[in-house]
Design an enzyme around this catalytic site. Sequence first.
Site: not given
Ligand code: ADP
Length: 401
Positions: A7, A14, A91, A180, A209, A211, A241, A285, A333-334, A385
């Site tokens: 990626n 990565k 990717r 995505h 959900l 960044n 965004r 967070r 989301g997770e 992914e």
């Molecule tokens: P991307 O791949 O789009 O950079 P990720 O899927 O890694 O992003 O998600 C990043 C987001 O997940 C950040 O906004 C981070 O705050 C949020 N996140 C990670 N751990 C937690 C948590 N324990 N509680 C709430 N949000 C979290």
Amino acid sequence: MKILVMNCGSSSLKYQLIDMDNEEVLAKGLCERIGIDGSKLTHRPQGKDRYEIEVDMPDHGVAVKLVLEALLDKEHGVIESEYEIGAIGHRVLHGGKEITKSCIVDEHVKDVIRECFDLGPLHNPANLIGIEACEKAMPGKMNVAVFDTSFGMGMEPKAYRYAIPDKYYDEYGVRRYGFHGTSHAFVSKEAIRYLDLDPEKGKVIVCHLGNGASVSASVGGVCVDTSMGLTPLEGLIMGTRSGDVDAAVVQYITNKEGCTVDDTLNILNKKSGMLALSGVSSDFRDIEAAIYNGDEKAAMAMEAYVHRLVKYIGAYHTILKGADALVFTAGVGENGPMVRRMVCEYLEFLGVKIDEEKNKSAFGKQIVLSTEDSSMKVAVIPTNEELAIARDTLSFAEQYR
Ligand code: ADP
């Protein structure tokens, strides 16, 4: 067979090496600051110590060579010969109007990636550089391109066309593509399996959900609609965004500020979203911590985020004529019980019920949150992914074995 997943970003690379016999990650890592002072490789082999080196990486070609060396290294490596790598999956952000699924890289595919530089100016050039670096470093090895836009190509014209003159679609490919895609495809299929839905007719809404954030509606794993558009700017409120805005906002701000359209788009992409609304951070967070400390702006940002998200969920529930499942994935989301709870509270009027104890304890794991009597299944399904890219790559590699 072992598959190397790549990626490439403009200054990063990565990678993961996955043993597809058991889908286990043998090693993963990151090259940072490629082409910038202070470049660094972090290599994490399974069952061995993490290995970090600061070494000059003037371009992606050098980075790919270093990745190979790390994979083959006597001490930190996980393979003995380059020939153990069956194929490489890349990717790629944008495949334009032409590419609807993953494909083996040839000159034509590279031309298409190149033609889409305008549509994915930050990613497509880096993706192509990564592919060419691998071709050079490992001649004869099969390279497969897996496009973030492929999933969105499942949409019908009524979902993907903007209501603007044909000329812009015909000549410049101005349509909704969705991004995505690899994640939405992976999670929607996994939802069908995990929640025991009809493989052909299972109707799933996936909320990716992170960044960046997007939501999709699919039937049998085929995309019916998704919230991102020509670029990843459309749709949900994201970390930085804005998501949906009246297009005239661009003209208005540009005129008022006396800046360029590019400047304004930069604001909408990088300085907006939760960062702007909360005044705290783009990271959930930090925003959640601020809310607990009574920060009203952060609380309003969270409400706006959920408001936009449930607006899309409501629309997709209607488009699907009733979804079977709602799934949360990616960073927030997770790992974000607060967002999941707030979303599900809105959906109570539809008969959606979740077990709040399960919700509070769900961090980065696959779990059903809905109760037995809920009208719709609600689950957390971690996205992967890299594995999705590796699976697609394997399917080509096996055909030509
Ligand atoms: P991307 O791949 O789009 O950079 P990720 O899927 O890694 O992003 O998600 C990043 C987001 O997940 C950040 O906004 C981070 O705050 C949020 N996140 C990670 N751990 C937690 C948590 N324990 N509680 C709430 N949000 C979290």
